[in-house]
Each structure stands twice: as C-alpha cells, then as structure tokens.
Write a protein that holds these residues in place. Structure first.
Motif, PDB file in Angstrom:
ATOM      1  N   HIS A 171      -6.525   1.654   6.649  1.00 21.65           N
ATOM      2  CA  HIS A 171      -7.256   1.561   5.382  1.00 21.65           C
ATOM      3  C   HIS A 171      -7.013   0.204   4.725  1.00 21.65           C
ATOM      4  N   ALA A 172      -5.790  -0.254   4.767  1.00 22.06           N
ATOM      5  CA  ALA A 172      -5.466  -1.544   4.163  1.00 22.06           C
ATOM      6  C   ALA A 172      -6.186  -2.678   4.893  1.00 22.06           C
ATOM      7  N   TYR A 173      -6.221  -2.617   6.216  1.00 22.77           N
ATOM      8  CA  TYR A 173      -6.913  -3.669   6.972  1.00 22.77           C
ATOM      9  C   TYR A 173      -8.415  -3.641   6.705  1.00 22.77           C
ATOM     10  N   ASP A 174      -8.995  -2.461   6.561  1.00 20.10           N
ATOM     11  CA  ASP A 174     -10.419  -2.396   6.206  1.00 20.10           C
ATOM     12  C   ASP A 174     -10.679  -3.170   4.917  1.00 20.10           C
ATOM     13  N   ALA A 175      -9.860  -2.907   3.906  1.00 16.67           N
ATOM     14  CA  ALA A 175     -10.030  -3.586   2.619  1.00 16.67           C
ATOM     15  C   ALA A 175      -9.777  -5.076   2.754  1.00 16.67           C
ATOM     16  N   ALA A 176      -8.714  -5.449   3.450  1.00 19.37           N
ATOM     17  CA  ALA A 176      -8.362  -6.869   3.587  1.00 19.37           C
ATOM     18  C   ALA A 176      -9.463  -7.640   4.303  1.00 19.37           C
ATOM     19  N   ILE A 177     -10.006  -7.066   5.345  1.00 20.52           N
ATOM     20  CA  ILE A 177     -11.073  -7.728   6.105  1.00 20.52           C
ATOM     21  C   ILE A 177     -12.284  -7.963   5.211  1.00 20.52           C
ATOM     22  N   ALA A 178     -12.632  -6.973   4.418  1.00 22.00           N
ATOM     23  CA  ALA A 178     -13.764  -7.131   3.496  1.00 22.00           C
ATOM     24  C   ALA A 178     -13.480  -8.221   2.469  1.00 22.00           C
ATOM     25  N   TRP A 179     -12.254  -8.283   1.953  1.00 22.21           N
ATOM     26  CA  TRP A 179     -11.916  -9.257   0.916  1.00 22.21           C
ATOM     27  C   TRP A 179     -11.931 -10.690   1.412  1.00 22.21           C
ATOM     28  N   VAL A 180     -11.668 -10.901   2.717  1.00 25.08           N
ATOM     29  CA  VAL A 180     -11.630 -12.279   3.216  1.00 25.08           C
ATOM     30  C   VAL A 180     -12.932 -12.698   3.886  1.00 25.08           C
ATOM     31  N   GLY A 181     -13.960 -11.911   3.732  1.00 22.34           N
ATOM     32  CA  GLY A 181     -15.268 -12.330   4.230  1.00 22.34           C
ATOM     33  C   GLY A 181     -15.716 -11.638   5.498  1.00 22.34           C
ATOM     34  N   GLY A 182     -15.090 -10.559   5.855  1.00 23.11           N
ATOM     35  CA  GLY A 182     -15.514  -9.794   7.021  1.00 23.11           C
ATOM     36  C   GLY A 182     -14.907 -10.296   8.310  1.00 23.11           C
ATOM     37  N   VAL A 220      -4.024  13.556   8.403  1.00 20.68           N
ATOM     38  CA  VAL A 220      -3.504  12.365   7.734  1.00 20.68           C
ATOM     39  C   VAL A 220      -4.472  11.886   6.675  1.00 20.68           C
ATOM     40  N   GLU A 221      -3.977  11.790   5.483  1.00 21.28           N
ATOM     41  CA  GLU A 221      -4.692  11.216   4.342  1.00 21.28           C
ATOM     42  C   GLU A 221      -3.802  10.120   3.771  1.00 21.28           C
ATOM     43  N   PRO A 222      -4.377   9.089   3.159  1.00 19.85           N
ATOM     44  CA  PRO A 222      -3.523   8.090   2.527  1.00 19.85           C
ATOM     45  C   PRO A 222      -2.579   8.771   1.530  1.00 19.85           C
ATOM     46  N   ASP A 223      -1.318   8.332   1.543  1.00 20.89           N
ATOM     47  CA  ASP A 223      -0.338   8.932   0.646  1.00 20.89           C
ATOM     48  C   ASP A 223       0.359   7.839  -0.161  1.00 20.89           C
ATOM     49  N   VAL A 224       1.584   8.084  -0.549  1.00 26.48           N
ATOM     50  CA  VAL A 224       2.311   7.115  -1.374  1.00 26.48           C
ATOM     51  C   VAL A 224       2.382   5.765  -0.681  1.00 26.48           C
ATOM     52  N   LYS A 225       2.596   5.770   0.654  1.00 25.89           N
ATOM     53  CA  LYS A 225       2.611   4.508   1.384  1.00 25.89           C
ATOM     54  C   LYS A 225       1.263   3.810   1.239  1.00 25.89           C
ATOM     55  N   GLY A 226       0.190   4.609   1.168  1.00 24.25           N
ATOM     56  CA  GLY A 226      -1.138   4.033   0.988  1.00 24.25           C
ATOM     57  C   GLY A 226      -1.247   3.272  -0.310  1.00 24.25           C
ATOM     58  N   VAL A 227      -0.571   3.755  -1.331  1.00 28.54           N
ATOM     59  CA  VAL A 227      -0.565   3.038  -2.603  1.00 28.54           C
ATOM     60  C   VAL A 227       0.173   1.722  -2.440  1.00 28.54           C
ATOM     61  N   VAL A 228       1.311   1.765  -1.746  1.00 30.74           N
ATOM     62  CA  VAL A 228       2.075   0.547  -1.504  1.00 30.74           C
ATOM     63  C   VAL A 228       1.249  -0.427  -0.683  1.00 30.74           C
ATOM     64  N   ILE A 229       0.616   0.085   0.352  1.00 23.84           N
ATOM     65  CA  ILE A 229      -0.154  -0.759   1.249  1.00 23.84           C
ATOM     66  C   ILE A 229      -1.455  -1.226   0.600  1.00 23.84           C
ATOM     67  N   GLY A 230      -1.907  -0.548  -0.404  1.00 27.12           N
ATOM     68  CA  GLY A 230      -3.110  -0.979  -1.090  1.00 27.12           C
ATOM     69  C   GLY A 230      -4.353  -0.250  -0.637  1.00 27.12           C
ATOM     70  N   ALA A 231      -4.172   0.819   0.096  1.00 29.57           N
ATOM     71  CA  ALA A 231      -5.321   1.542   0.619  1.00 29.57           C
ATOM     72  C   ALA A 231      -6.001   2.404  -0.432  1.00 29.57           C
ATOM     73  N   LEU A 232      -5.314   2.698  -1.521  1.00 29.66           N
ATOM     74  CA  LEU A 232      -5.896   3.618  -2.490  1.00 29.66           C
ATOM     75  C   LEU A 232      -6.389   2.961  -3.762  1.00 29.66           C
TER      76      LEU A 232
END
Length: 158
Positions: A22-33, A70-82
């Motif tokens: 989830h974090a990589y999906d967001a990061a890839i979008a933020w840097v231009g795909g 598996v759903e994003p959890d507390v680690k997801g918040v740390v990682i930025g997925a949520l």
C-alpha cells in the motif's frame, strides 16, 4: 520453535508486506508514476514486496496454517498506507518516508531471523531480508545524491 509460533511470525511478516504494498502504491503515485525514474525503481521494489507476500502466503498454506485476512493496521499508519498527506509530497519527502518504511521492514525481518526457524522458512525470510536491505540501500543512495534533481538513468544506483 513450534509450528504455531512459526506461522504467527510468518503471518506478521505477511501483514507487513501488505502494508508495504500500500505504501509503495502511494509513493509511486506521488513521484509521478512507474514511468518516472524514481517511480520505476519503486515499482520494482513493490513487485518484490508482492513476491514476498505470495511466498509467505504459500509457506503458511504449506504448513497447514490459514493465512490471515490482511488489512492495513497500525504498521500501515506508520508506513503511510492509511493516512494520505494534506498536501502533495515532493520526491525527497516520499523517499524519506520510504526509507523509514524500509528501516522498519528490515528491522522486523532481522528480528524474525534471530528466532530458531526451520531451514526452509529461514531461507524464505533471508531472501526477503536481502531484498529489504537492497531497497534501503538504494533509497539512501537516492537521497544522498538528491536523485529527484537529476534526469539521468537511475539504474546506476546500487
């Protein structure tokens, strides 16, 4: 180590890998795909996290364990997925966040490797850990070189 303990550790790693996806999906979008220099490399790292998740899932099934839902959890918040940021992040900020994420995943893998794992499970976790260390090294080098200011090919980085 009991099989239930091993499956618990693998389940925890699987959840971490899903959060990383989830974090990589967001990061890839933020840097231009994935077509951008940085996004392309991050997309490759995402594929490796997918491979780790699939391998962990298969290992759990082979042990007769039921892989967790598996759903994003507390680690997801740390990682930025949520929690998406309120403003668009620049490439440096994205890489800094991903460095923190890879530091976390590397530390968790290291902790699991300190346990008395069966050899097949140890080999699986060692391969994933090596990938995590390589991701972290690339991100740290990209930050050190201020890669977002460069238009040259990224493949020269470790």
């Amino acid at each position: 180590m009991k099989q239930s303990e091993v499956s618990g550790e693998l389940s925890r790693l699987l959840a971490l890998e899903i959060d990383a996806l989830h974090a990589y999906d967001a990061a890839i979008a933020w840097v231009g795909g994935p077509g951008s220099a940085i996004g392309g490399e991050l997309a490759l790292f995402k594929v490796e996290h997918q491979r780790h998740a699939l391998a962990l899932h298969e290992a759990l099934l082979a042990m007769g364990a039921r892989p967790p839902e598996v759903e994003p959890d507390v680690k997801g918040v740390v990682i930025g997925a949520l929690t998406p940021p309120r403003r668009r992040l620049n490439a440096q900020e994205v890489l800094e966040a991903m460095r923190n994420n890879e530091q976390l995943t590397t530390a968790v893998h290291r902790k699991v490797l300190a346990l008395p794992l069966p050899e097949d499970v140890r080999a699986l976790v060692e391969r994933a850990h090596a990938d995590e260390e390589r991701h972290l090294a690339w991100i740290e080098e990209a930050l050190a070189r201020a890669l977002w200011f460069q238009t040259s090919v990224v493949a020269a980085l470790p």
